[in-house]
Design an enzyme around this catalytic site. Structure first.
Site, PDB file in Angstrom:
ATOM      1  N   ALA A  25      -8.983  11.954   3.006  1.00 13.00           N
ATOM      2  CA  ALA A  25     -10.214  12.626   3.064  1.00 13.00           C
ATOM      3  C   ALA A  25     -10.448  14.386   2.276  1.00 13.00           C
ATOM      4  CB  ALA A  25     -11.031  13.028   4.297  1.00 13.00           C
ATOM      5  N   LYS A  61     -20.623  -6.827   3.298  1.00  8.05           N
ATOM      6  CA  LYS A  61     -20.111  -6.591   2.011  1.00  8.05           C
ATOM      7  C   LYS A  61     -19.187  -8.152   0.608  1.00  8.05           C
ATOM      8  CE  LYS A  61     -17.023  -4.022   4.914  1.00  8.05           C
ATOM      9  NZ  LYS A  61     -15.680  -3.449   5.271  1.00  8.05           N
ATOM     10  N   ALA A 104     -19.644   0.903   3.966  1.00 12.15           N
ATOM     11  CA  ALA A 104     -19.263   0.710   2.222  1.00 12.15           C
ATOM     12  C   ALA A 104     -20.120  -0.123   1.669  1.00 12.15           C
ATOM     13  CB  ALA A 104     -18.023  -0.416   2.903  1.00 12.15           C
ATOM     14  N   THR A 160      -3.965   5.065  -1.068  1.00  6.81           N
ATOM     15  CA  THR A 160      -4.901   4.841  -0.945  1.00  6.81           C
ATOM     16  C   THR A 160      -5.972   6.507  -1.543  1.00  6.81           C
ATOM     17  OG1 THR A 160      -3.279   6.515   1.012  1.00  6.81           O
ATOM     18  CG2 THR A 160      -3.915   4.281   1.525  1.00  6.81           C
ATOM     19  N   TYR A 161      -6.555   6.603  -0.457  1.00  7.03           N
ATOM     20  CA  TYR A 161      -7.368   7.624  -1.284  1.00  7.03           C
ATOM     21  C   TYR A 161      -7.804   9.401   0.432  1.00  7.03           C
ATOM     22  CZ  TYR A 161     -10.710  11.690  -2.937  1.00  7.03           C
ATOM     23  OH  TYR A 161     -11.592  12.636  -3.315  1.00  7.03           O
ATOM     24  N   HIS A 176     -14.003  -3.415  13.645  1.00  6.54           N
ATOM     25  CA  HIS A 176     -14.480  -2.088  13.751  1.00  6.54           C
ATOM     26  C   HIS A 176     -14.153  -1.294  15.123  1.00  6.54           C
ATOM     27  CE1 HIS A 176     -15.604   2.065  12.484  1.00  6.54           C
ATOM     28  NE2 HIS A 176     -14.736   1.436  11.083  1.00  6.54           N
ATOM     29  N   GLU A 179       1.112  -1.071  -0.133  1.00 13.76           N
ATOM     30  CA  GLU A 179       0.004  -0.246   0.064  1.00 13.76           C
ATOM     31  C   GLU A 179       0.816   1.392  -0.081  1.00 13.76           C
ATOM     32  OE1 GLU A 179      -3.677   0.714   2.750  1.00 13.76           O
ATOM     33  OE2 GLU A 179      -2.293   1.923   3.422  1.00 13.76           O
ATOM     34  N   ARG A 201     -16.294   2.949   3.673  1.00 11.83           N
ATOM     35  CA  ARG A 201     -16.995   3.932   4.138  1.00 11.83           C
ATOM     36  C   ARG A 201     -16.211   5.018   4.357  1.00 11.83           C
ATOM     37  NH1 ARG A 201     -18.705   4.039   9.999  1.00 11.83           N
ATOM     38  NH2 ARG A 201     -17.062   4.758  10.006  1.00 11.83           N
ATOM     39  N   GLY A 202     -14.748   5.178   4.682  1.00  7.84           N
ATOM     40  CA  GLY A 202     -14.312   6.347   5.294  1.00  7.84           C
ATOM     41  C   GLY A 202     -14.160   6.521   6.190  1.00  7.84           C
TER      42      GLY A 202
HETATM   43  P1  FAD Z   1     -17.700  -0.367   7.523  1.00  3.52           P
HETATM   44  O1  FAD Z   1     -17.099  -1.657   6.528  1.00  3.52           O
HETATM   45  O2  FAD Z   1     -19.577   0.525   5.895  1.00  3.52           O
HETATM   46  O3  FAD Z   1     -18.083  -0.121   8.177  1.00  3.52           O
HETATM   47  C1  FAD Z   1     -17.856   1.122   9.394  1.00  3.52           C
HETATM   48  C2  FAD Z   1     -18.576   0.482  10.489  1.00  3.52           C
HETATM   49  O4  FAD Z   1     -19.856   0.537  10.285  1.00  3.52           O
HETATM   50  C3  FAD Z   1     -18.210  -0.663  11.030  1.00  3.52           C
HETATM   51  O5  FAD Z   1     -18.381  -0.754  12.617  1.00  3.52           O
HETATM   52  C4  FAD Z   1     -19.616  -1.758  10.704  1.00  3.52           C
HETATM   53  O6  FAD Z   1     -19.159  -2.972  12.041  1.00  3.52           O
HETATM   54  C5  FAD Z   1     -20.748  -1.257  10.882  1.00  3.52           C
HETATM   55  N1  FAD Z   1     -21.693  -1.295   9.957  1.00  3.52           N
HETATM   56  C6  FAD Z   1     -21.169  -1.741   8.738  1.00  3.52           C
HETATM   57  N2  FAD Z   1     -22.759  -2.239   8.234  1.00  3.52           N
HETATM   58  C7  FAD Z   1     -23.288  -1.465   9.341  1.00  3.52           C
HETATM   59  C8  FAD Z   1     -24.902  -1.811   9.169  1.00  3.52           C
HETATM   60  N3  FAD Z   1     -25.871  -1.840   8.159  1.00  3.52           N
HETATM   61  N4  FAD Z   1     -25.579  -0.971  10.386  1.00  3.52           N
HETATM   62  C9  FAD Z   1     -24.784  -0.459  11.061  1.00  3.52           C
HETATM   63  N5  FAD Z   1     -23.331  -0.662  10.720  1.00  3.52           N
HETATM   64  C10 FAD Z   1     -23.035  -0.972   9.870  1.00  3.52           C
HETATM   65  N6  FAD Z   1      -9.493   5.414   4.312  1.00  3.52           N
HETATM   66  C11 FAD Z   1      -8.982   6.702   3.834  1.00  3.52           C
HETATM   67  O7  FAD Z   1      -9.924   7.659   3.837  1.00  3.52           O
HETATM   68  N7  FAD Z   1      -8.697   6.446   2.227  1.00  3.52           N
HETATM   69  C12 FAD Z   1      -8.120   5.393   2.533  1.00  3.52           C
HETATM   70  O8  FAD Z   1      -7.486   4.987   1.707  1.00  3.52           O
HETATM   71  C13 FAD Z   1      -8.369   4.278   3.462  1.00  3.52           C
HETATM   72  N8  FAD Z   1      -8.109   2.627   3.157  1.00  3.52           N
HETATM   73  C14 FAD Z   1      -8.210   1.643   3.950  1.00  3.52           C
HETATM   74  C15 FAD Z   1      -7.678   0.481   3.602  1.00  3.52           C
HETATM   75  C16 FAD Z   1      -7.431  -0.332   4.243  1.00  3.52           C
HETATM   76  C17 FAD Z   1      -7.164  -1.761   4.445  1.00  3.52           C
HETATM   77  C18 FAD Z   1      -8.706  -0.465   5.947  1.00  3.52           C
HETATM   78  C19 FAD Z   1      -7.979  -1.704   7.002  1.00  3.52           C
HETATM   79  C20 FAD Z   1      -8.939   0.378   5.957  1.00  3.52           C
HETATM   80  C21 FAD Z   1      -8.713   1.769   4.969  1.00  3.52           C
HETATM   81  N9  FAD Z   1      -9.125   3.239   5.404  1.00  3.52           N
HETATM   82  C22 FAD Z   1      -9.287   4.033   4.468  1.00  3.52           C
HETATM   83  C23 FAD Z   1      -9.951   3.604   6.794  1.00  3.52           C
HETATM   84  C24 FAD Z   1     -11.410   2.794   6.762  1.00  3.52           C
HETATM   85  O9  FAD Z   1     -12.502   4.309   5.959  1.00  3.52           O
HETATM   86  C25 FAD Z   1     -12.311   3.385   8.135  1.00  3.52           C
HETATM   87  O10 FAD Z   1     -11.280   1.990   8.475  1.00  3.52           O
HETATM   88  C26 FAD Z   1     -13.186   3.319   8.231  1.00  3.52           C
HETATM   89  O11 FAD Z   1     -14.086   3.265   9.754  1.00  3.52           O
HETATM   90  C27 FAD Z   1     -14.544   2.154   8.205  1.00  3.52           C
HETATM   91  O12 FAD Z   1     -14.373   1.614   6.770  1.00  3.52           O
HETATM   92  P2  FAD Z   1     -15.119   0.586   6.054  1.00  3.52           P
HETATM   93  O13 FAD Z   1     -14.911   0.097   4.360  1.00  3.52           O
HETATM   94  O14 FAD Z   1     -14.529  -0.769   7.338  1.00  3.52           O
HETATM   95  O15 FAD Z   1     -16.798   1.083   6.576  1.00  3.52           O
END
Ligand code: FAD
Length: 287
Positions: free
Chosen positions: A50, A163, A123, A47-48, A147, A16, A107-108
């Protein structure tokens, strides 16, 4: 190339990188890529942030260079929290124009200073939208320790399954320092019906400051063995870096022995660290 095809060979080894911060010359990322080139990672993800990126070194532009100049598959990260459906459609058009086939849909992180747009609350919403509007291979993030916002690991894994059901073909994990956490997570994910490849995210400890910052951001725990190393070398940055790299190598070798689908190295744009690790895990000098 669609990244999922890379998992036909196991384990996948990927890196990464991140776009340069505004106070860093944009050439630095292209120099980093030149130095990562001969390590032959299976893919490089970008990465991207905010706050967007510096002109000339956006996530999409860096992915394009990785693919076209270096001949390495690239994955563009895309967080949805601050996007609208219209802005994601614009990004899809840019990805398509640049030949980007792989997206890590996220999600971010919530930023209290920015009101989130509500088009992509999670996400999974973005994954479904990307599936509908493009022909991308889509990866998603996963969290071996859960998370930080999830009430518990089991609930987080239920959402992880959403997801995968929405169309994520493989997962990349948050960094972690205690392999048994990853193995327990992998088992729980399998029990929850998640059968897609899961890459283990490894971030070598190279300085006390960087690890403290990362751990406070992502909530990863520090096992006793690593905590002791950090205490022992707290006033000796060179020894701490050496010990941190050895720790990462031991983690990776153990993961490979235990059948990890892939290892994703958070390079922090530091090619020397990536090179040292690749040499040690393959036993081959990378010149
Ligand atoms: P989600 O999968 O949407 O989950 C977020 C939270 O919501 C979790 O607690 C989950 O349990 C909960 N949730 C999901 N669905 C529901 C639902 N239907 N109802 C209730 N709760 C729910 N961030 C950046 O800004 N830029 C990047 O480039 C970046 N790269 C990353 C790369 C990796 C490999 C990782 C692990 C993280 C990265 N992140 C990045 C950080 C990421 O954006 C954060 O960890 C963010 O807080 C969660 O993103 P997610 O896609 O896992 O979210």
């Amino acid at each position: 190339m669609k990244a999922i095809r890379l998992f036909e060979k196991k384990p996948v080894l990927s890196f990464e990188v991140f776009p340069p911060k505004p106070n860093v010359p944009i050439e630095s990322i292209y120099d980093t890529l030149d130095n990562l080139h001969d390590l032959h990672p299976d893919f490089i993800s970008v990465t991207y942030g905010a706050g967007g990126s510096v002109p000339g070194a956006s996530t999409a532009e860096i992915c394009e260079t990785i693919m076209q100049k270096h001949g390495i598959p690239a994955i563009a990260h895309l967080p949805g929290i601050n996007e609208t459906k219209e802005s994601v459609l614009e990004k899809i058009a840019v990805f398509q124009e640049k030949g980007i086939e792989n997206v890590l849909a996220l999600r971010g992180d919530r930023n209290p200073a920015i009101e989130p747009k509500n088009d992509f609350r999670y996400a999974a919403d973005l994954i479904a939208f990307l599936r509908e509007h493009g022909d991308f291979d889509i990866a998603a993030a996963c969290y071996p320790e859960g998370h930080p916002e999830a009430p518990d690991l089991d609930t987080d894994i239920l959402h992880l399954r959403e997801k995968v059901d929405a169309g994520a073909s493989h997962l990349i994990s948050q960094l972690f320092y205690y392999n048994p956490d990853f193995y327990a997570f992998r088992e729980k994910a399998a029990k929850a019906g998640i059968s897609v490849p899961i890459e283990a995210g490894i971030m070598p400890v190279t300085s006390k400051k960087s690890i403290e910052r990362m751990v406070s951001l992502c909530g990863a725990s520090i096992p006793n063995r690593l905590a002791k190393l950090m205490a022992r070398y707290s006033d000796d940055p060179a020894s701490l870096k050496a010990a941190g790299l050895e720790y990462a190598i031991m983690q990776i070798l153990d993961l490979m022995d235990n059948g990890a689908d892939g290892i994703h190295i958070y390079t922090m744009n530091n090619p020397d660290v990536a090179r040292y690790i690749m040499e040690q895990i393959s036993g081959e000098p990378r010149i």
